[in-house]
Design a protein around this motif. Structure first.
Motif, PDB file in Angstrom:
ATOM      1  N   LYS A  66     -13.317  -0.228  11.502  1.00 45.60           N
ATOM      2  CA  LYS A  66     -13.027   1.192  11.294  1.00 45.60           C
ATOM      3  C   LYS A  66     -11.927   1.624  12.278  1.00 45.60           C
ATOM      4  O   LYS A  66     -11.802   1.052  13.364  1.00 45.60           O
ATOM      5  CB  LYS A  66     -14.282   2.048  11.540  1.00 45.60           C
ATOM      6  CG  LYS A  66     -15.475   1.652  10.686  1.00 45.60           C
ATOM      7  CD  LYS A  66     -15.284   2.099   9.255  1.00 45.60           C
ATOM      8  CE  LYS A  66     -16.500   1.809   8.418  1.00 45.60           C
ATOM      9  NZ  LYS A  66     -16.299   0.774   7.436  1.00 45.60           N
ATOM     10  N   PRO A  67     -11.169   2.659  11.926  1.00 41.00           N
ATOM     11  CA  PRO A  67     -10.138   3.153  12.844  1.00 41.00           C
ATOM     12  C   PRO A  67     -10.689   3.488  14.244  1.00 41.00           C
ATOM     13  O   PRO A  67      -9.980   3.324  15.232  1.00 41.00           O
ATOM     14  CB  PRO A  67      -9.602   4.407  12.144  1.00 41.00           C
ATOM     15  CG  PRO A  67      -9.845   4.144  10.694  1.00 41.00           C
ATOM     16  CD  PRO A  67     -11.136   3.374  10.649  1.00 41.00           C
ATOM     17  N   ASN A 116      -5.194   3.357   6.652  1.00 36.03           N
ATOM     18  CA  ASN A 116      -4.455   2.847   5.489  1.00 36.03           C
ATOM     19  C   ASN A 116      -4.119   1.370   5.650  1.00 36.03           C
ATOM     20  O   ASN A 116      -4.266   0.573   4.715  1.00 36.03           O
ATOM     21  CB  ASN A 116      -3.158   3.640   5.287  1.00 36.03           C
ATOM     22  CG  ASN A 116      -3.381   5.050   4.831  1.00 36.03           C
ATOM     23  OD1 ASN A 116      -4.463   5.402   4.358  1.00 36.03           O
ATOM     24  ND2 ASN A 116      -2.376   5.890   4.990  1.00 36.03           N
ATOM     25  N   VAL A 117      -3.655   1.004   6.848  1.00 34.90           N
ATOM     26  CA  VAL A 117      -3.243  -0.378   7.078  1.00 34.90           C
ATOM     27  C   VAL A 117      -4.464  -1.300   7.111  1.00 34.90           C
ATOM     28  O   VAL A 117      -4.414  -2.423   6.591  1.00 34.90           O
ATOM     29  CB  VAL A 117      -2.364  -0.493   8.339  1.00 34.90           C
ATOM     30  CG1 VAL A 117      -2.031  -1.942   8.653  1.00 34.90           C
ATOM     31  CG2 VAL A 117      -1.074   0.314   8.159  1.00 34.90           C
ATOM     32  N   ILE A 118      -5.574  -0.835   7.677  1.00 41.18           N
ATOM     33  CA  ILE A 118      -6.812  -1.632   7.634  1.00 41.18           C
ATOM     34  C   ILE A 118      -7.204  -1.881   6.178  1.00 41.18           C
ATOM     35  O   ILE A 118      -7.518  -3.012   5.787  1.00 41.18           O
ATOM     36  CB  ILE A 118      -7.961  -0.935   8.390  1.00 41.18           C
ATOM     37  CG1 ILE A 118      -7.699  -0.946   9.898  1.00 41.18           C
ATOM     38  CG2 ILE A 118      -9.302  -1.599   8.068  1.00 41.18           C
ATOM     39  CD1 ILE A 118      -8.669  -0.067  10.703  1.00 41.18           C
ATOM     40  N   GLU A 119      -7.169  -0.839   5.376  1.00 43.55           N
ATOM     41  CA  GLU A 119      -7.514  -0.979   3.950  1.00 43.55           C
ATOM     42  C   GLU A 119      -6.597  -1.985   3.265  1.00 43.55           C
ATOM     43  O   GLU A 119      -7.050  -2.852   2.514  1.00 43.55           O
ATOM     44  CB  GLU A 119      -7.425   0.381   3.258  1.00 43.55           C
ATOM     45  CG  GLU A 119      -7.743   0.342   1.786  1.00 43.55           C
ATOM     46  CD  GLU A 119      -7.573   1.696   1.094  1.00 43.55           C
ATOM     47  OE1 GLU A 119      -7.288   1.689  -0.120  1.00 43.55           O
ATOM     48  OE2 GLU A 119      -7.725   2.746   1.751  1.00 43.55           O
ATOM     49  N   ASP A 136      -0.488  11.045   9.877  1.00 48.38           N
ATOM     50  CA  ASP A 136      -1.298  11.060  11.087  1.00 48.38           C
ATOM     51  C   ASP A 136      -1.571   9.620  11.527  1.00 48.38           C
ATOM     52  O   ASP A 136      -1.858   8.748  10.699  1.00 48.38           O
ATOM     53  CB  ASP A 136      -2.621  11.782  10.803  1.00 48.38           C
ATOM     54  CG  ASP A 136      -3.608  11.627  11.935  1.00 48.38           C
ATOM     55  OD1 ASP A 136      -3.461  12.329  12.950  1.00 48.38           O
ATOM     56  OD2 ASP A 136      -4.499  10.756  11.811  1.00 48.38           O
ATOM     57  N   LEU A 137      -1.503   9.374  12.828  1.00 45.89           N
ATOM     58  CA  LEU A 137      -1.662   8.030  13.364  1.00 45.89           C
ATOM     59  C   LEU A 137      -2.943   7.349  12.890  1.00 45.89           C
ATOM     60  O   LEU A 137      -2.921   6.204  12.446  1.00 45.89           O
ATOM     61  CB  LEU A 137      -1.625   8.068  14.899  1.00 45.89           C
ATOM     62  CG  LEU A 137      -1.905   6.752  15.608  1.00 45.89           C
ATOM     63  CD1 LEU A 137      -0.865   5.697  15.249  1.00 45.89           C
ATOM     64  CD2 LEU A 137      -1.962   6.974  17.119  1.00 45.89           C
ATOM     65  N   TRP A 138      -4.068   8.054  12.962  1.00 51.83           N
ATOM     66  CA  TRP A 138      -5.341   7.397  12.635  1.00 51.83           C
ATOM     67  C   TRP A 138      -5.548   7.262  11.128  1.00 51.83           C
ATOM     68  O   TRP A 138      -6.217   6.341  10.672  1.00 51.83           O
ATOM     69  CB  TRP A 138      -6.499   8.088  13.363  1.00 51.83           C
ATOM     70  CG  TRP A 138      -6.198   7.986  14.829  1.00 51.83           C
ATOM     71  CD1 TRP A 138      -5.830   8.998  15.668  1.00 51.83           C
ATOM     72  CD2 TRP A 138      -6.110   6.779  15.610  1.00 51.83           C
ATOM     73  NE1 TRP A 138      -5.542   8.498  16.920  1.00 51.83           N
ATOM     74  CE2 TRP A 138      -5.703   7.142  16.913  1.00 51.83           C
ATOM     75  CE3 TRP A 138      -6.340   5.438  15.333  1.00 51.83           C
ATOM     76  CZ2 TRP A 138      -5.525   6.204  17.931  1.00 51.83           C
ATOM     77  CZ3 TRP A 138      -6.160   4.502  16.337  1.00 51.83           C
ATOM     78  CH2 TRP A 138      -5.754   4.894  17.619  1.00 51.83           C
ATOM     79  N   GLU A 139      -4.925   8.133  10.356  1.00 50.48           N
ATOM     80  CA  GLU A 139      -4.900   7.937   8.900  1.00 50.48           C
ATOM     81  C   GLU A 139      -4.061   6.695   8.581  1.00 50.48           C
ATOM     82  O   GLU A 139      -4.421   5.887   7.722  1.00 50.48           O
ATOM     83  CB  GLU A 139      -4.314   9.167   8.209  1.00 50.48           C
ATOM     84  CG  GLU A 139      -4.236   9.033   6.703  1.00 50.48           C
ATOM     85  CD  GLU A 139      -3.550  10.216   6.017  1.00 50.48           C
ATOM     86  OE1 GLU A 139      -3.152  10.046   4.851  1.00 50.48           O
ATOM     87  OE2 GLU A 139      -3.413  11.294   6.639  1.00 50.48           O
ATOM     88  N   HIS A 140      -2.952   6.536   9.291  1.00 50.48           N
ATOM     89  CA  HIS A 140      -2.090   5.361   9.118  1.00 50.48           C
ATOM     90  C   HIS A 140      -2.866   4.080   9.448  1.00 50.48           C
ATOM     91  O   HIS A 140      -2.830   3.107   8.690  1.00 50.48           O
ATOM     92  CB  HIS A 140      -0.860   5.511  10.007  1.00 50.48           C
ATOM     93  CG  HIS A 140       0.076   4.353   9.993  1.00 50.48           C
ATOM     94  ND1 HIS A 140       0.600   3.816   8.839  1.00 50.48           N
ATOM     95  CD2 HIS A 140       0.588   3.615  11.012  1.00 50.48           C
ATOM     96  CE1 HIS A 140       1.403   2.800   9.148  1.00 50.48           C
ATOM     97  NE2 HIS A 140       1.400   2.657  10.456  1.00 50.48           N
ATOM     98  N   VAL A 141      -3.593   4.087  10.556  1.00 46.14           N
ATOM     99  CA  VAL A 141      -4.403   2.926  10.935  1.00 46.14           C
ATOM    100  C   VAL A 141      -5.419   2.616   9.833  1.00 46.14           C
ATOM    101  O   VAL A 141      -5.576   1.458   9.432  1.00 46.14           O
ATOM    102  CB  VAL A 141      -5.092   3.154  12.304  1.00 46.14           C
ATOM    103  CG1 VAL A 141      -6.153   2.094  12.576  1.00 46.14           C
ATOM    104  CG2 VAL A 141      -4.049   3.179  13.425  1.00 46.14           C
ATOM    105  N   PHE A 153       0.837  -1.195   0.000  1.00 44.34           N
ATOM    106  CA  PHE A 153       0.000   0.000   0.000  1.00 44.34           C
ATOM    107  C   PHE A 153       0.878   1.253   0.000  1.00 44.34           C
ATOM    108  O   PHE A 153       0.680   2.165  -0.817  1.00 44.34           O
ATOM    109  CB  PHE A 153      -0.914  -0.007   1.240  1.00 44.34           C
ATOM    110  CG  PHE A 153      -1.744   1.237   1.393  1.00 44.34           C
ATOM    111  CD1 PHE A 153      -3.050   1.270   0.927  1.00 44.34           C
ATOM    112  CD2 PHE A 153      -1.228   2.383   1.992  1.00 44.34           C
ATOM    113  CE1 PHE A 153      -3.830   2.418   1.053  1.00 44.34           C
ATOM    114  CE2 PHE A 153      -1.998   3.539   2.120  1.00 44.34           C
ATOM    115  CZ  PHE A 153      -3.290   3.553   1.653  1.00 44.34           C
ATOM    116  N   TYR A 154       1.848   1.298   0.903  1.00 40.17           N
ATOM    117  CA  TYR A 154       2.682   2.492   1.010  1.00 40.17           C
ATOM    118  C   TYR A 154       3.644   2.637  -0.166  1.00 40.17           C
ATOM    119  O   TYR A 154       3.932   3.762  -0.592  1.00 40.17           O
ATOM    120  CB  TYR A 154       3.417   2.528   2.351  1.00 40.17           C
ATOM    121  CG  TYR A 154       2.513   3.047   3.448  1.00 40.17           C
ATOM    122  CD1 TYR A 154       2.035   4.357   3.410  1.00 40.17           C
ATOM    123  CD2 TYR A 154       2.112   2.242   4.495  1.00 40.17           C
ATOM    124  CE1 TYR A 154       1.189   4.843   4.392  1.00 40.17           C
ATOM    125  CE2 TYR A 154       1.269   2.720   5.488  1.00 40.17           C
ATOM    126  CZ  TYR A 154       0.810   4.025   5.429  1.00 40.17           C
ATOM    127  OH  TYR A 154      -0.035   4.512   6.400  1.00 40.17           O
TER     128      TYR A 154
END
Length: 190
Positions: free
Chosen positions: A130-131, A169-172, A162-167, A32-33
């Protein structure tokens, strides 16, 4: 080095199915990254697949991942991948300098926390995670106590996300391979 070669090394040294799932989850996040940053997706995926390859044979902080370095060299793993593997563990003292090294560190611990949160949900799946659910469990330090929250925060900060954007992204990313992770849920859940 390609994915098939990395999987051969992984399967030679890793037998625990949950550790394999962890490495696949980190691979999905790294892919993803790599796409997000316009980097070499295959190289980032290989790095993720190899980052904990030696945990079962070197299960202590004193050994992992440093003792695995020579094994990776014996398998002709490129030096930049070896360095990323070594830098993913803060105790090695090897600083994370490249974007790939920072991404590996950022994706490692968070996948474990996300997996733990998914497993306690009624669906036991990622599709509806969800985050916010991760954030709710974040505060409970006894929940998934092995997931180092300070390292998760540091990883996101080093990556500049941002931490919750990162979370999110990783969930996705993990959702894309939910079946392989055993986190797809059942048909009646969807």
């Amino acid at each position: 080095m390609n994915r098939d070669q990395a999987l051969t090394i992984l399967h030679q040294y890793v037998k625990n199915p949950n550790l394999i799932k962890h490495m696949l989850a980190v691979e999905a996040a790294m892919r993803f990254y790599a796409r997000k940053f316009g980097e070499d997706e295959e190289k980032w995926a290989v790095t993720a697949l190899l980052h904990d390859f030696d945990w079962e044979i070197h299960p202590t902080m004193e050994e992992h991942p440093l003792a695995g370095e020579s094994i990776l060299r014996d398998h002709k793993v490129p030096e930049d991948i070896i360095r990323a593997v070594l830098s993913h563990a803060t105790h090695t003292g090897i600083p994370r300098e490249t974007l790939m090294e920072k991404a590996l560190f950022a994706c490692d611990e968070v996948t474990g926390l996300i997996t733990a949160v998914a497993l306690v949900r009624p669906s036991k799946a990622l599709y509806d995670l969800k985050p916010k659910s991760v954030k709710n469990k974040w505060k409970d330090k006894s929940f998934a106590a092995g997931a180092n929250r300070e390292e998760i925060e540091l990883g996101a900060a080093e990556l500049g996300i941002d931490l919750w954007e990162h979370v999110a992204n990783v969930i996705e990313a993990m959702n894309g391979i939910a079946e392989d992770l055993g986190l797809a849920g059942t048909p009646q859940d969807h």
